[in-house]
Design an enzyme around this catalytic site. Structure first.
Site, short mmCIF file in Angstrom:
data_model
loop_
_atom_site.label_atom_id
_atom_site.label_comp_id
_atom_site.label_asym_id
_atom_site.label_seq_id
_atom_site.Cartn_x
_atom_site.Cartn_y
_atom_site.Cartn_z
CG HIS A 839 -2.07 -1.15 1.35
ND1 HIS A 839 -2.08 -1.97 2.28
CD2 HIS A 839 -2.77 -1.81 0.15
CE1 HIS A 839 -3.25 -2.84 1.82
NE2 HIS A 839 -3.33 -2.68 0.56
CD GLU A 842 -0.85 0.63 4.50
OE1 GLU A 842 -0.23 -0.31 4.66
OE2 GLU A 842 -2.38 0.42 4.39
CG HIS A 936 0.36 -3.84 5.47
ND1 HIS A 936 -0.71 -3.44 4.58
CD2 HIS A 936 0.51 -5.10 5.12
CE1 HIS A 936 -0.85 -4.26 3.67
NE2 HIS A 936 0.09 -5.39 4.10
CD GLU A 1021 -1.88 -3.22 9.35
OE1 GLU A 1021 -1.38 -2.10 9.18
OE2 GLU A 1021 -2.70 -3.98 8.70
ZN LIG Z 1 -1.83 -1.77 4.43
#
Ligand SMILES: [Zn+2]
Length: 1140
Positions: A839, A842, A936, A1021
């Site tokens: 992504h 990010e 992420h 994350e």
């Molecule tokens: Zn992500």
């Protein structure tokens, strides 16, 4: 109040207990008889009971105590008697009983069937003409108390036919205030039921209530308050709201509000003023209501009254409700863009058959996708009044998460490979470590022969180590740094290219203002001199950064807009500041103040400049050089500003570009500003955000990079901005961009900045930028860290759609010798497979990855030990094209690549197709990695945490399959996160989840777990905001902490290795105590997922429902019990209350 007992008063205090029980006994005996033959006796007994009750709390307790049959006896008498005086006595007894002792005694009355008996009495009595006023008074007084405690009261009253009795009583007694009040109180309870509200409206109750509402008066305020509350309840019905509009009650209500605002100078009647606003709020839920409000000058009235209230804190409820109404009525504006599709077009090799991209391509070119044709969510066509008892519906709120995968077959590993073995052979070349025998001395895997993986359309991709610039269209040798003019939007590094720019032919090296100026002089300054750009010397602090190398890398980066400029921050590099950056404390009233400024646009339209200062939709951006406006630019890698409009002297509306081949995903931003005045506060509004909430409401600041600061020795991104908040705005969002939903709005993220330096060039970003060119530079600099002990290979996995290469790294330790044992150890090291940055928005994921890579290349004994333990296969950027082109979420295919892992297309998702291919290859040769982790960033949660996969923990959440508890599952998937929670200060075990969601079935984590069979398959994350636990509690996260996280991840892998040695595991198992944690986690209930536009992972409790301020949804009545315990869920005023 009239009460018969007064005529019988006698002191009986001594004979209490026995007396009341005896009397009740007598009463019960009378009830037993068919008719109360002797009215005198029953009158006598009931009046005596009444007297006792009036004088002795003890008696009241006795009757309503648990196990007492007192209430039944009294109700039974009420039901059977026909004698008016006895009835009145009993009603007085009941009123006395329930008037003290809180709700419990009313509860007893309700539980004994009191409601039905009282309502029946109302019906019976009403048939007599004229009905006894005293009886009606007593009856309504008690019903008013019973009603709110009986959830079925509204239905019961309607079925019994009680509604009309109360209404006609009201009509006849408008001047009889004694009776009026209890009748209105009962009516208020009736009206809370939506079906009743419709029926009462048809019977003219709205009009009736308006007769009671008069001008300001200190008299009868309780009657007025109940009237307004009842009216507000009725106006929740759309039919009633329309009725009110037709009768021109909107200007009436506004006038009444102004009247009270003017006269209630000591603020004694805020509740009445709030109740008037409550009526206006409900009328304006319908389109006609909003129209009437605007026509009645409602905006100006509420704006000016609110402004006058601002200084008095106790008037906050009025300001907040006014603000809510004004926002709702604020005419929806069109986002000032020709289309919401990305400004940049990239033609896909083929269009997917279905999905959002297919829709986008199917959409005719002339369709207006910015707003819907009739863009007001409303209801004027049909009366959509629902006839269900929604208030009384015993809705079992689904606590279960619909998104949890309950199909065991989808949770069990799926072994069959989707690609034939011979097809996977093409990946063999990426694993030379498995065949290397190191017999030839000094064979360092340095000379990287290009490895070519055929992709659908790609020409041979080149290895990173080779000059990949040869076939580029731009001759970029003439790199230069140009400056348009002093204080101008120039002063950026430009890759001079004559045909593209048509600008200066000779390479110019420009600079910012030669000397640093820190004065506060606001005058726009000029100096025509060009000097040599001072590039800050960061070599010592940033070993992987090299400005010149960066430029070289940029030359090989292919962007859809064919960028020729380089942003200074990426060129100079970022040295993390040493000072702490605290999570910003939320200041009281910021959101309200910002919304009021927005409303002023409508109140004072002449103040609005509406001057477009930057616009990518135009062939040439407007040239603004009058010194009155800021200059904007974002035409560089990862930049994505589409348009800037100067709204007021120091305020700009900014619009972000959509991801390419999509019409939404606005969140990431990166742009440049120049031409600022020193010392003035500039307000920036990003007006096309889409998420319902943001960490910008919880202390996250934007990042700013000042070039003046950089050349004076501080090249760095710093957290900046005050008065930051995020709220729903008045720009409508078409159903095309809102998943088919009509009537949606965009959100505004606003921040205010005061610039320090004259002639500065500043950059703003959502998070620390990390471009693809930066990655290539870092990878090349990593080569320099190689020692003879390190085995490092850099390959090109494949080429992206945009023609950029996707790097693949292999890092491990060289075998200690070429002995068979050592070679054997080398070849048998388990694999650890890491990926990041699927992504683009990010960017934190890339900083964590940088930390991991640097650790893996470091000379420390721990790093060496780690290299000797594993072979690392790393794809550090799964989505280079998205990163380069300033996307937030997607690749050039307009799709979220982390939803393509089940069936990646080699043409549309080559990086995913081939990364999965590598994993499938490993699986095919029985070398399934020990750990897979995809890095992420998370925009709505704090801290760093992991998502993993567990069948058991998934099924526990669903209660669907109790038998699943017998399933055997290795618990070791919890070990790595557990170790991390002990090692890494930013990591929080409490935020981890191991549940498999249906919506995530095509993510890397789930597919690698299920299809490849990696048990320890994770998403890691990292917060974009900061931490609320551990050493960094209260601080915003920076690149230092992110890089540290990447290094700690490596150390955790080393500990994992040591724990897997049986001897050591026995000693340390207590310290991990994975099983105990697991038992605790069973008690955790995951929050239910809602439709979330772009979140990777389950929605989070911290999320605040901003729909209370929404334009479309009717607002639920505030219920203090439903206020979330989380402070973040509170409004400004609630926060203030809590603090005070
Ligand atoms: Zn992500």
């Amino acid at each position: 109040m009239f009460c018969p007992s007064l005529f019988h008063s006698r002191c009986l205090s001594q004979e209490l207990n026995s007396r009341v029980l005896m009397l009740l006994g007598q009463l019960e005996k009378l009830n037993g008889e068919a008719v109360l033959s002797d009215a005198e006796v029953s009158r006598h007994i009931t009046s005596k009971i009444l007297h006792l009750i009036q004088t002795q709390e003890k008696t009241r307790k006795e009757i309503t105590a648990k196990g007492s049959s007192g209430m039944e006896v009294i109700l039974a008498s009420l039901e059977s008697t026909r004698d008016l005086q006895t009835i009145l006595n009993i009603l007085c007894i009941l009123n006395e009983l329930v008037s003290v002792g809180g709700g419990r005694r009313v509860g007893v009355l309700v539980s004994k069937g009191g409601t039905a008996i009282l309502l029946q009495l109302l019906i019976t009595t009403s048939k007599e003409w004229p009905p006894s006023e005293e009886l009606m008074l007593q009856l309504h007084t008690i019903l008013a108390k019973v009603g709110p405690k009986d959830r079925k009261f509204g239905i019961k009253a309607r079925i019994n036919g009680a509604l009309n009795i109360t209404v006609s009583l009201l009509k006849q007694n408008l001047q009889n205030h004694k009776l009026l009040l209890p009748c209105l109180q009962v009516l208020r309870v009736y009206s809370a039921n939506s079906v009743n509200a419709v029926s009462l409206g048809k019977n003219g109750v709205v009009e009736l209530l308006f007769k009671i509402i008069g001008p300001y008066s200190k008299k009868n305020t309780s009657i007025l308050k109940v009237t307004l509350d009842t009216l507000a309840a009725l106006l929740k019905s759309k039919a009633n709201a329309r009725r009110a509009v037709d009768r021109t009650y909107v200007p009436t209500l506004l006038a009444v509000y102004q009247d009270w605002h003017r006269n209630d100078t000591r603020h004694r009647h805020v509740h009445i003023r709030k109740a008037i606003l409550g009526c206006i709020r409900n009328i304006t839920n319908i389109k006609l209501g909003r129209k009437a409000f605007l026509e009645a000058d409602g905006m100006r009235i509420l704006y000016s009254t609110s402004t006058e209230c601002l200084s008095v804190r106790t008037l906050d409820p009025l300001i907040n409700t006014s603000s809510l109404i004004m926002r709702k009525c604020f005419p929806k504006n069109r986002l000032p863009v020709p289309t919401i599709r990305s400004v940049f077009h990239y033609q896909l090799p083929h269009i997917p058959a279905e999905g959002p991209v297919a829709q986008l391509y199917r959409q005719p070119p002339d369709v207006d996708d910015v707003v819907d044709e009739s863009d007001d969510n409303d209801d004027t066509e049909a009366d959509t009044e629902n006839d269900t008892e929604n208030e009384e519906d015993e809705k079992n709120h689904k606590t279960q998460n619909d998104d949890i995968e309950t199909d065991i077959s989808k949770l069990r590993p799926k072994e069959n490979l989707t690609r034939p073995l011979e097809d996977l052979k093409m990946y063999e070349c990426f694993f030379p470590e498995l065949s290397e025998n190191f017999q030839t001395p000094a064979v360092l895997p340095k000379s990287l022969a290009p490895i070519v993986v055929p992709t659908a359309h790609a020409p041979s991709p080149l290895s990173l180590a080779q000059g990949e610039l040869t076939d580029l269209p731009l001759d970029l040798d003439s790199i230069c740094i140009s400056k348009d003019g002093p204080g101008g939007a120039g002063g950026r590094v430009a890759l001079e290219e004559d045909t593209l720019n048509g600008q200066s032919q000779s390479p110019v090296v420009g600079s910012l203002q030669g000397e640093l100026e820190h004065d506060d002089d606001c005058s726009s300054h000029s100096s025509g001199e060009l000097g040599v750009l001072e590039v800050p010397d960061t070599a010592a602090l940033l070993p992987l950064h090299d400005p010149e190398l960066y430029i070289d890398m940029v030359k090989g980066t292919k962007s859809v807009p064919q960028y020729t400029e380089v942003a200074y921050p990426d060129y100079f590099g970022h040295v993390a500041p040493t000072f702490r950056e605290h999570i910003l404390e939320r200041v009281y009233g910021v959101q309200r103040a910002k919304i009021f400024q927005d409303i002023e646009r409508m109140i004072h339209p002449n103040d609005i400049l509406d001057k477009v200062v930057y616009d990518l939709d135009l062939k040439r951006s407007p040239v603004i050089d009058d010194g009155e406006s800021l200059k904007f630019n974002s035409q560089f890698e990862s930049g994505n500003l589409r348009k800037a409009v100067q709204v007021r002297k120091f305020e700009y509306d900014l619009i972000l570009n959509s991801d390419i081949n999509s019409n939404h995903y606005h969140q990431w931003f990166y742009f440049e500003v120049s031409g600022m005045r020193v010392g003035s506060s500039y307000r920036f509004n990003i007006i096309n955000c889409e998420k319902v909430n943001s960490q910008f409401n919880y202390g996250m600041q934007v990042l700013m990079y000042s070039v003046q600061e950089a050349i004076s020795g501080h090249p760095r991104w710093v957290r900046t901005g005050t008065e930051i908040c995020y709220y729903k705005n008045h720009f409508s969002r078409s159903s095309i961009a809102a998943g088919g939903q009509k009537g949606k709005s965009y959100y505004t993220m606003t921040f205010t900045v005061t610039f320090q330096y004259r002639d500065d060039v500043c950059y703003f970003a959502y998070h620390y930028p990390y471009t693809y060119s930066t990655l290539k530079m870092h990878l090349q600099k990593l080569e320099a860290l190689r020692t003879p002990q390190i085995y490092l290979r850099q390959d090109v996995l494949c080429e992206t759609l945009g023609g950029n290469s996707c790097p693949l790294l292999t890092i491990t330790a060289m075998p200690q010798s070429s002995s068979n044992d050592q070679i054997c150890q080398f070849k048998n090291r388990p694999y650890v497979f890491l990926t990041a940055r699927v992504h683009p928005g990010e960017t934190n994921a890339s900083w964590v990855m940088k930390g991991t890579l640097e650790f893996l290349m470091s000379p420390s004994p721990m790093a060496q030990s780690l290299r000797e333990s594993y072979v690392f296969k790393i794809v550090p950027m799964l989505n280079p094209d998205g990163v380069i082109n300033g996307n937030h979420r997607c690749s050039l295919s307009g799709e979220d690549l982390n939803r393509q892992w089940q069936r990646p297309s080699p043409d549309l998702h080559p990086t995913i197709f081939h990364t999965k291919g590598l994993l499938q290859y490993l699986s095919s040769i029985q070398r399934v990695p020990l750990v897979y982790c995809d890095y992420h960033g998370h925009s709505r949660k704090k801290n760093v945490f992991m998502y993993g996969c567990s069948i058991k923990e998934t099924l526990w959440q669903t209660n669907v399959n109790a038998a699943a508890c017998d399933l055997q599952e290795d618990l070791s998937y919890r070990t790595l996160p557990k170790i991390l929670s002990q090692l890494a200060p930013a990591f929080s075990m409490a935020s981890c989840s191991f549940v498999v969601e249906k919506s995530k079935e095509s993510t890397a984590r789930v597919v690698v777990w299920r299809e490849i069979g990696v048990q320890k398959s994770y998403t890691m994350e990292s917060t974009l905001c900061g931490c609320d636990q551990g050493k960094y509690k209260g601080l915003q996260i920076g690149t230092r902490e992110l890089e540290e996280m990447g290094a700690q991840f490596c150390i955790a892998l080393l500990r994992l290795k040591r724990l897997s040695s049986p001897l050591e595991f026995r000693n340390s198992s207590h310290f991990l105590d994975v099983e105990n944690d697991l038992i605790e986690s069973r008690c955790k209930v995951t929050s239910s997922t809602t439709y979330v536009l772009d979140e990777d992972e389950p929605s989070f409790m911290e999320e605040v429902d901003y729909s209370a301020e929404s334009n479309d949804e009717p607002e639920p009545d505030p219920d203090p019990q439903e206020t979330p315990a989380d402070e973040d869920g509170l409004s400004d005023s609630e926060l203030a209350l809590r603090r005070s």
